[in-house]
Scaffold this motif. Structure first.
Motif, PDB file in Angstrom:
ATOM      1  N   UNK A  88       0.839  -1.192   0.000  1.00 36.48           N
ATOM      2  CA  UNK A  88       0.000   0.000   0.000  1.00 36.48           C
ATOM      3  C   UNK A  88       0.877   1.246   0.000  1.00 36.48           C
ATOM      4  N   UNK A  89       0.463   2.307  -0.708  1.00 36.67           N
ATOM      5  CA  UNK A  89       1.227   3.545  -0.674  1.00 36.67           C
ATOM      6  C   UNK A  89       1.160   4.198   0.700  1.00 36.67           C
ATOM      7  N   UNK A  90       1.979   5.222   0.891  1.00 36.64           N
ATOM      8  CA  UNK A  90       1.975   5.932   2.167  1.00 36.64           C
ATOM      9  C   UNK A  90       0.583   6.489   2.459  1.00 36.64           C
ATOM     10  N   UNK A  91       0.206   6.560   3.735  1.00 33.31           N
ATOM     11  CA  UNK A  91      -1.128   7.094   4.070  1.00 33.31           C
ATOM     12  C   UNK A  91      -1.317   8.495   3.515  1.00 33.31           C
ATOM     13  N   UNK A  92      -2.542   8.762   3.044  1.00 30.90           N
ATOM     14  CA  UNK A  92      -2.884  10.066   2.517  1.00 30.90           C
ATOM     15  C   UNK A  92      -3.972  10.691   3.375  1.00 30.90           C
ATOM     16  N   UNK A  93      -4.152  12.005   3.209  1.00 24.59           N
ATOM     17  CA  UNK A  93      -5.210  12.679   3.943  1.00 24.59           C
ATOM     18  C   UNK A  93      -6.554  12.010   3.650  1.00 24.59           C
ATOM     19  N   UNK A  94      -7.312  11.731   4.698  1.00 26.51           N
ATOM     20  CA  UNK A  94      -8.656  11.206   4.548  1.00 26.51           C
ATOM     21  C   UNK A  94      -8.760   9.703   4.517  1.00 26.51           C
ATOM     22  N   UNK A  95      -7.620   8.984   4.560  1.00 26.89           N
ATOM     23  CA  UNK A  95      -7.683   7.520   4.515  1.00 26.89           C
ATOM     24  C   UNK A  95      -8.506   6.933   5.655  1.00 26.89           C
ATOM     25  N   UNK A  96      -8.578   7.648   6.767  1.00 23.66           N
ATOM     26  CA  UNK A  96      -9.277   7.133   7.943  1.00 23.66           C
ATOM     27  C   UNK A  96     -10.722   7.613   8.022  1.00 23.66           C
ATOM     28  N   UNK A  97     -11.215   8.247   6.964  1.00 24.31           N
ATOM     29  CA  UNK A  97     -12.568   8.802   6.967  1.00 24.31           C
ATOM     30  C   UNK A  97     -13.473   7.923   6.097  1.00 24.31           C
ATOM     31  N   UNK A  98     -14.613   7.554   6.624  1.00 24.00           N
ATOM     32  CA  UNK A  98     -15.571   6.764   5.861  1.00 24.00           C
ATOM     33  C   UNK A  98     -15.184   5.304   5.783  1.00 24.00           C
ATOM     34  N   UNK A  99     -15.874   4.523   4.922  1.00 28.25           N
ATOM     35  CA  UNK A  99     -15.565   3.096   4.772  1.00 28.25           C
ATOM     36  C   UNK A  99     -14.120   2.864   4.376  1.00 28.25           C
ATOM     37  N   UNK A 100     -13.589   1.711   4.729  1.00 31.01           N
ATOM     38  CA  UNK A 100     -12.208   1.350   4.439  1.00 31.01           C
ATOM     39  C   UNK A 100     -12.077   0.968   2.969  1.00 31.01           C
ATOM     40  N   UNK A 101     -11.459   1.812   2.167  1.00 33.03           N
ATOM     41  CA  UNK A 101     -11.311   1.539   0.740  1.00 33.03           C
ATOM     42  C   UNK A 101     -10.213   0.530   0.456  1.00 33.03           C
ATOM     43  N   UNK A 102      -9.290   0.330   1.412  1.00 40.19           N
ATOM     44  CA  UNK A 102      -8.186  -0.596   1.171  1.00 40.19           C
ATOM     45  C   UNK A 102      -8.662  -2.043   1.085  1.00 40.19           C
ATOM     46  N   UNK A 103      -9.914  -2.313   1.480  1.00 44.83           N
ATOM     47  CA  UNK A 103     -10.460  -3.662   1.327  1.00 44.83           C
ATOM     48  C   UNK A 103     -10.555  -4.047  -0.141  1.00 44.83           C
ATOM     49  N   UNK A 104     -10.758  -3.069  -1.009  1.00 50.68           N
ATOM     50  CA  UNK A 104     -11.033  -3.335  -2.415  1.00 50.68           C
ATOM     51  C   UNK A 104     -10.009  -2.739  -3.370  1.00 50.68           C
ATOM     52  N   UNK A 105      -9.231  -1.760  -2.924  1.00 51.86           N
ATOM     53  CA  UNK A 105      -8.337  -1.045  -3.825  1.00 51.86           C
ATOM     54  C   UNK A 105      -6.922  -1.033  -3.263  1.00 51.86           C
ATOM     55  N   UNK A 106      -6.000  -1.754  -3.932  1.00 49.28           N
ATOM     56  CA  UNK A 106      -4.599  -1.725  -3.541  1.00 49.28           C
ATOM     57  C   UNK A 106      -3.938  -0.520  -4.200  1.00 49.28           C
ATOM     58  N   UNK A 107      -2.611  -0.421  -4.062  1.00 50.13           N
ATOM     59  CA  UNK A 107      -1.919   0.674  -4.713  1.00 50.13           C
ATOM     60  C   UNK A 107      -1.840   0.459  -6.212  1.00 50.13           C
ATOM     61  N   UNK A 108      -1.594   1.517  -6.965  1.00 48.89           N
ATOM     62  CA  UNK A 108      -1.428   1.368  -8.409  1.00 48.89           C
ATOM     63  C   UNK A 108      -2.267   2.338  -9.202  1.00 48.89           C
ATOM     64  N   UNK A 109      -2.893   1.842 -10.255  1.00 46.19           N
ATOM     65  CA  UNK A 109      -3.647   2.687 -11.176  1.00 46.19           C
ATOM     66  C   UNK A 109      -4.843   3.357 -10.525  1.00 46.19           C
ATOM     67  N   UNK A 110      -5.304   2.857  -9.393  1.00 43.18           N
ATOM     68  CA  UNK A 110      -6.520   3.405  -8.794  1.00 43.18           C
ATOM     69  C   UNK A 110      -6.262   4.628  -7.915  1.00 43.18           C
ATOM     70  N   UNK A 111      -5.134   5.305  -8.093  1.00 41.15           N
ATOM     71  CA  UNK A 111      -4.846   6.483  -7.281  1.00 41.15           C
ATOM     72  C   UNK A 111      -5.909   7.560  -7.379  1.00 41.15           C
ATOM     73  N   UNK A 112      -6.553   7.683  -8.551  1.00 46.34           N
ATOM     74  CA  UNK A 112      -7.637   8.655  -8.690  1.00 46.34           C
ATOM     75  C   UNK A 112      -8.846   8.257  -7.847  1.00 46.34           C
ATOM     76  N   UNK A 113      -9.044   6.953  -7.673  1.00 38.27           N
ATOM     77  CA  UNK A 113     -10.161   6.468  -6.866  1.00 38.27           C
ATOM     78  C   UNK A 113      -9.852   6.595  -5.383  1.00 38.27           C
ATOM     79  N   UNK A 114      -8.672   6.159  -4.971  1.00 42.24           N
ATOM     80  CA  UNK A 114      -8.348   6.130  -3.540  1.00 42.24           C
ATOM     81  C   UNK A 114      -8.022   7.505  -2.979  1.00 42.24           C
ATOM     82  N   UNK A 115      -7.690   8.466  -3.839  1.00 50.24           N
ATOM     83  CA  UNK A 115      -7.592   9.842  -3.363  1.00 50.24           C
ATOM     84  C   UNK A 115      -8.922  10.246  -2.758  1.00 50.24           C
TER      85      UNK A 115
END
Length: 280
Positions: A88-115
Motif C-alpha cells: 500500500x502507498x503511504x497514508x494520505x489525507x482522509x484515509x481514515x474517513x468513511x468506509x475502508x477503501x483498502x479492502x477493495x483497492x490496492x496501490x497502483x492505477x486506482x490512485x484517482x479512486x483512492x484519493x
C-alpha cells in the motif's frame, strides 16, 4: 519525455493536471504516466487542494498509449504504477474517513479512486485507450461536443486493459459495456452522455468554464471531510451489502458530528452565509 509533458497547477483549492503533448493528441509515454500518478498523489496529500481536475492541452484529452510504445515491450502491468500486489502507498489525507477503501483497492492505477479528493475529467477532445481508462477512474466526467471516445483494445488484439471492463460495467452495465468493448467503435460526446459515461456534454468553448465553476462550487460549499467520506461510500457501495453500508454511514455520521466542519456547516446555515470549512 520533456519536463513539460505533464503540467500541474494549484489555484483556489483546485489542482489541475494537464496532459501536454498536443502535437501527439497527448499520447502517453511511461514517464508521463509515472509523473501523472505522482501529481495525483501530491494533490491527494495537499491540504490546500479540495478538487482534482484532469484535462488535456490543445484539441485532445489523451489518445492513449503512444503508438511508439505499443508492441515495444515497454508497456504492460509495470507501466507507471506498481502491480496490484505492491505494498500500500503511504497514508494520505482522509484515509481514515468513511468506509475502508483498502479492502477493495490496492496501490497502483486506482490512485484517482483512492484519493479522498473529488476528481473531475474535463474531456476536451479525443480520448482513446489508456486515456479513456484514466477518465473512467475519475468520479465525474464532463465532455466537449467535439470529444471522441474509443475503447480500442479488441482492435489491437488485447483485452480490456487496466480494469476497463470492470469500470465500464460498474458505470453503464454489462450490455452497453460489451457493445463498446466488443466493437471497439468510436462514439461522440452526445452518445457518451446518453450512455451515462459523462455527466454532461457542453459546447467546446463552454467546457472549461463549466468545469471551473463546478469545482469552485465544491470548494466553496462542501466540507472536505464530508467529501472524503462520501467518495469512500460511493466507491465501496456496490461491494457491500445494505447493512454494511448502513453501519458504515452511521459510524461516520457519529464521528462527523464531533468535527469543526460539522459545527461550521450548522452555524453557516443558521447565519445564512457561505461556510468556511477547514477540513477538520
Amino acid at each position: 519525455m520533456s519536463d513539460n509533458d505533464m503540467l500541474y497547477a494549484v489555484a483556489d483549492g483546485v489542482a489541475t493536471i494537464t496532459f501536454n503533448r498536443p502535437d501527439k493528441l497527448n499520447a502517453l509515454t511511461p514517464p508521463m504516466l509515472g509523473q501523472f500518478f505522482a501529481h495525483v498523489d501530491a494533490a491527494a496529500a495537499d491540504p490546500a487542494v479540495r478538487v482534482i481536475v484532469i484535462t488535456g492541452a490543445g484539441r485532445g484529452f489523451c489518445a492513449g498509449l503512444d503508438l511508439a510504445v505499443i508492441g515495444s515491450g515497454v508497456g504492460g502491468k509495470g507501466v507507471g504504477a506498481p502491480p496490484p500486489t505492491a505494498p500500500r502507498p503511504a497514508p494520505q489525507w482522509g484515509d481514515d474517513i468513511g468506509p475502508d477503501m483498502s479492502r477493495f483497492f490496492a496501490g497502483g492505477w486506482n490512485g484517482l479512486i483512492t484519493s479522498r479528493k473529488p476528481t473531475i475529467a474535463a474531456i476536451n477532445g479525443p480520448v482513446f485507450g489508456w486515456g479513456f481508462i484514466l477518465s473512467l477512474h475519475c468520479d465525474i466526467r464532463f465532455a466537449a461536443r467535439s470529444a471522441l471516445f474509443n475503447a480500442t483494445f479488441a482492435r489491437l488484439g488485447i483485452p480490456g486493459e487496466k480494469n476497463a471492463a470492470w469500470l465500464l460495467s460498474r458505470l453503464i452495465g454489462t450490455a452497453r459495456s460489451a457493445d463498446l468493448l466488443y466493437s471497439a467503435r468510436r462514439f461522440d460526446g452526445a452518445e457518451a452522455e446518453r450512455l451515462g459515461i459523462v455527466n454532461a456534454v457542453l459546447d467546446d468553448d463552454a467546457l472549461m468554464p463549466h468545469v471551473a465553476a463546478y469545482a469552485a462550487n465544491i470548494v466553496a460549499n462542501s466540507a472536505p471531510r464530508s467529501l472524503a467520506a462520501i467518495k469512500a461510500q460511493i466507491w465501496t457501495a456496490q461491494d457491500d451489502c445494505y447493512d454494511q453500508g448502513f453501519v458504515a454511514s452511521d459510524l461516520e455520521q457519529d464521528r462527523a458530528t464531533q468535527t469543526q466542519d460539522f459545527r461550521e456547516g450548522i452555524t453557516s446555515l443558521r447565519d445564512k452565509r457561505a461556510p468556511a470549512f477547514k477540513g477538520n
